[in-house]
Scaffold this motif. Structure first.
Motif, PDB file in Angstrom:
ATOM      1  N   ALA A 101      35.507  34.541  41.227  1.00 43.08           N
ATOM      2  CA  ALA A 101      34.440  35.474  40.861  1.00 43.08           C
ATOM      3  C   ALA A 101      33.850  36.125  42.102  1.00 43.08           C
ATOM      4  N   GLN A 102      33.817  35.364  43.189  1.00 41.83           N
ATOM      5  CA  GLN A 102      33.281  35.882  44.451  1.00 41.83           C
ATOM      6  C   GLN A 102      34.136  37.034  44.955  1.00 41.83           C
ATOM      7  N   TYR A 103      35.458  36.867  44.914  1.00 38.55           N
ATOM      8  CA  TYR A 103      36.370  37.935  45.344  1.00 38.55           C
ATOM      9  C   TYR A 103      36.339  39.113  44.369  1.00 38.55           C
ATOM     10  N   GLN A 104      36.316  38.824  43.060  1.00 42.21           N
ATOM     11  CA  GLN A 104      36.338  39.906  42.085  1.00 42.21           C
ATOM     12  C   GLN A 104      35.121  40.820  42.256  1.00 42.21           C
ATOM     13  N   LYS A 105      33.964  40.211  42.501  1.00 40.62           N
ATOM     14  CA  LYS A 105      32.753  40.997  42.726  1.00 40.62           C
ATOM     15  C   LYS A 105      32.902  41.877  43.960  1.00 40.62           C
ATOM     16  N   GLU A 141      28.362  31.557  52.026  1.00 41.36           N
ATOM     17  CA  GLU A 141      27.715  31.910  50.764  1.00 41.36           C
ATOM     18  C   GLU A 141      28.251  31.075  49.605  1.00 41.36           C
ATOM     19  N   GLY A 142      29.529  30.790  49.629  1.00 43.35           N
ATOM     20  CA  GLY A 142      30.151  30.065  48.520  1.00 43.35           C
ATOM     21  C   GLY A 142      30.218  28.564  48.715  1.00 43.35           C
ATOM     22  N   TYR A 143      29.564  28.030  49.747  1.00 42.60           N
ATOM     23  CA  TYR A 143      29.578  26.590  50.045  1.00 42.60           C
ATOM     24  C   TYR A 143      29.190  25.788  48.795  1.00 42.60           C
ATOM     25  N   THR A 148      48.404  38.402  46.620  1.00 44.06           N
ATOM     26  CA  THR A 148      47.137  37.865  47.121  1.00 44.06           C
ATOM     27  C   THR A 148      45.945  38.574  46.497  1.00 44.06           C
ATOM     28  N   VAL A 149      45.986  39.907  46.445  1.00 47.60           N
ATOM     29  CA  VAL A 149      44.862  40.658  45.879  1.00 47.60           C
ATOM     30  C   VAL A 149      44.695  40.320  44.397  1.00 47.60           C
ATOM     31  N   ASN A 150      45.798  40.259  43.669  1.00 45.29           N
ATOM     32  CA  ASN A 150      45.723  39.932  42.246  1.00 45.29           C
ATOM     33  C   ASN A 150      45.241  38.495  42.046  1.00 45.29           C
ATOM     34  N   HIS A 151      45.767  37.569  42.826  1.00 45.19           N
ATOM     35  CA  HIS A 151      45.404  36.151  42.723  1.00 45.19           C
ATOM     36  C   HIS A 151      43.922  35.951  43.010  1.00 45.19           C
ATOM     37  N   ALA A 152      43.416  36.597  44.055  1.00 45.31           N
ATOM     38  CA  ALA A 152      42.004  36.469  44.412  1.00 45.31           C
ATOM     39  C   ALA A 152      41.117  37.112  43.338  1.00 45.31           C
ATOM     40  N   TYR A 153      41.534  38.264  42.831  1.00 48.14           N
ATOM     41  CA  TYR A 153      40.770  38.996  41.817  1.00 48.14           C
ATOM     42  C   TYR A 153      40.658  38.180  40.522  1.00 48.14           C
ATOM     43  N   GLN A 154      41.771  37.592  40.125  1.00 52.12           N
ATOM     44  CA  GLN A 154      41.798  36.847  38.864  1.00 52.12           C
ATOM     45  C   GLN A 154      41.177  35.460  39.004  1.00 52.12           C
ATOM     46  N   GLY A 155      41.268  34.867  40.185  1.00 57.27           N
ATOM     47  CA  GLY A 155      40.882  33.465  40.331  1.00 57.27           C
ATOM     48  C   GLY A 155      39.503  33.208  40.888  1.00 57.27           C
ATOM     49  N   LEU A 181      40.971  47.818  51.581  1.00 56.74           N
ATOM     50  CA  LEU A 181      40.427  46.567  51.068  1.00 56.74           C
ATOM     51  C   LEU A 181      39.190  46.159  51.860  1.00 56.74           C
ATOM     52  N   PRO A 182      38.234  45.497  51.225  1.00 60.66           N
ATOM     53  CA  PRO A 182      37.028  45.071  51.936  1.00 60.66           C
ATOM     54  C   PRO A 182      37.324  43.907  52.875  1.00 60.66           C
ATOM     55  N   PHE A 183      36.485  43.739  53.864  1.00 60.62           N
ATOM     56  CA  PHE A 183      36.629  42.632  54.805  1.00 60.62           C
ATOM     57  C   PHE A 183      36.012  41.362  54.222  1.00 60.62           C
ATOM     58  N   THR A 184      36.589  40.233  54.613  1.00 60.13           N
ATOM     59  CA  THR A 184      36.008  38.923  54.329  1.00 60.13           C
ATOM     60  C   THR A 184      35.498  38.368  55.654  1.00 60.13           C
ATOM     61  N   THR A 185      34.348  37.704  55.617  1.00 59.24           N
ATOM     62  CA  THR A 185      33.738  37.202  56.844  1.00 59.24           C
ATOM     63  C   THR A 185      33.310  35.753  56.674  1.00 59.24           C
ATOM     64  N   VAL A 186      32.860  35.174  57.779  1.00 56.87           N
ATOM     65  CA  VAL A 186      32.364  33.805  57.744  1.00 56.87           C
ATOM     66  C   VAL A 186      31.158  33.693  56.813  1.00 56.87           C
ATOM     67  N   GLU A 187      30.414  34.777  56.656  1.00 54.17           N
ATOM     68  CA  GLU A 187      29.265  34.755  55.747  1.00 54.17           C
ATOM     69  C   GLU A 187      29.725  34.523  54.306  1.00 54.17           C
TER      70      GLU A 187
END
Length: 426
Positions: free
Chosen positions: A34-38, A69-71, A25-32, A59-65
């Motif tokens: 830009a929002q997650y990689q940042k 933000e990525g809408y 999951t971490v690798n997939h999100a990082y590679q796929g 690992l950092p938290f992900t939130t509803v924000e």
């Protein structure tokens, strides 16, 4: 017991599945994405840093924000041509939370719902009346997807339309109802009103999307002559309904720990709570492709239930969803959850499960009025409202006015019942 849709693994095997899924999951999100990689780079995290499940805490938290933000396609981690569907939940700032799905995501989701139906003791001979929202919402589509994969007959009516609901109950002899607890309550009241108890074949009900009290559940079970009812959690961000189910032992909700990691954290400190304490559910998915979640703050409140369940299923459990951290309201400096009020009302047998809390402000001072329905066929003592007020004062440390209103007089809902009416800023 042999299950069709449940894997049988040891704790060691589950830990291995979770670690492999976390790394992926971490690798997939990082590679796929830009929002997650940042986000990961900002926290100093590279996918290669994940060596054990203990590394989850860094690992950092992900939130509803992040979703807003990525809408319109937030946190998308696959090429758009791999997206086969979107679903959305309501948003309070004008933008809905939109989640994309790949075909593999859909296939995972249907297994989750099939597990729910199997754990509820259903079979392919059951007829399942699906009385939840369709369209952009996940509930109807999810229940139908899982029902068809499980092999039972789906009767997809959606919420509301009470005359047709009753007709389908009678004509199709549906055996299981999937709805919110509020919709199930409304349907039970209509079945009783039209004296249809002897003409229907309902045996079980699966409802979720909102907390409900034992008193509410008991009324639904007794009025519809049900053998059993089951609480189902879920959220659009984690596929939809079906992240777990309460089993027939009713000792908590089994959740699918091979598909996501659940943490329960203090919503203020974001540190793990002590065993048995209530905290916020934080979820990391293990195989979600389109929109993987890394430590997603759900705002739902619950607690882990330790030990083995008497049903024999070797999947971990959490308690019912006890409320949301953002459901809390502040009244005269005291933090209050609607569920605290419901727990107090539950103690009075003369009162039903239906209530609403009204807040208003006069000359700079806040006032709280609680309207609660009397139980049908019950004589209300003259001092009952005062007794409830005193109990609230003792337990929650605030003054309130309690009004006991006639049965069936408060608003009913086809979806989630609105418990709090805050008019202080009007």
């Amino acid at each position: 017991m042999n299950y069709r849709f449940f894997p049988n693994f040891t704790k060691e095997e589950l830990a291995k599945i979770q670690l492999e899924g976390l790394k992926w999951t971490v690798n997939h999100a990082y590679q796929g994405s830009a929002q997650y990689q940042k986000k990961l780079k900002k926290s100093g995290i590279h996918p290669n840093d994940i060596k054990s499940l203990e590394d989850l805490q860094y690992l950092p938290f992900t939130t509803v924000e992040d979703l807003r933000e990525g809408y319109p396609l937030p946190l998308l981690s696959v090429p758009e041509e791999e997206v086969v569907r979107i679903h959305a939940s309501s948003g309070t700032t004008g933008k809905r939370k939109v989640l994309a799905y790949t075909q593999k995501d859909i296939d995972t989701w249907k297994i989750m719902l099939a597990r729910c139906f199997e754990l509820a003791g259903l079979s392919p001979l059951d007829r399942i009346q699906i009385a939840v929202g369709y369209g952009l919402w996940t509930a109807g589509a999810g229940f139908q997807l899982g029902c068809e994969y499980f092999g039972a007959m789906a009767v997809p009516i959606g919420p509301g339309n009470l005359d047709m609901q009753l007709q389908l109950l009678v004509d199709f002899q549906t055996t299981c109802l999937c709805s919110t607890a509020s919709m199930a309550l409304l349907l039970a009241e209509q079945v009783k009103k039209h004296q249809l108890q002897s003409k229907i074949a309902l045996k079980k009900a699966i409802f979720g999307a909102e907390p409900h009290t034992p008193k509410m559940r008991k009324y639904i079970e007794e009025t519809l002559n049900l053998e059993d009812t089951f609480d189902i959690p879920g959220m659009t961000e984690v596929y939809g309904p079906g992240t777990g189910l309460e089993c027939s032992a009713h000792q908590g909700i089994h959740y699918w720990a091979d598909l996501f990691i659940l943490e329960i954290l203090d919503p203020n400190t974001l540190k793990p709570v002590q065993p048995g304490e209530v905290g916020e559910m934080v979820i990391t998915t293990l195989c979600k492709e389109a929109v993987p979640l890394i430590r997603y703050r759900t705002r739902d409140l619950t607690r882990f239930i330790p030990g083995e369940c008497s049903c024999g299923l070797n999947l971990p459990r959490h308690d019912h969803i006890l409320g949301r951290s953002d459901d809390m309201f502040i009244f005269r400096g005291v933090n209050i959850y609607p569920g605290q009020i419901a727990t107090i009302l539950e103690q009075f047998p003369e009162l039903s499960s239906e209530y609403q809390i009204y807040l208003n402000r006069k000359q700079g001072l806040d006032f709280m009025t609680i309207k609660v329905e009397a139980q049908e066929g019950t004589t209300i003592p003259d001092n009952l409202a005062t007794a409830v007020e005193k109990n609230i004062k003792t337990k929650i440390l605030v003054s309130s006015k309690v009004e006991i209103v006639p049965p069936l007089s408060l608003p009913r809902s086809f979806g989630k019942t609105k418990r709090l009416i805050d008019e202080r800023d009007n």
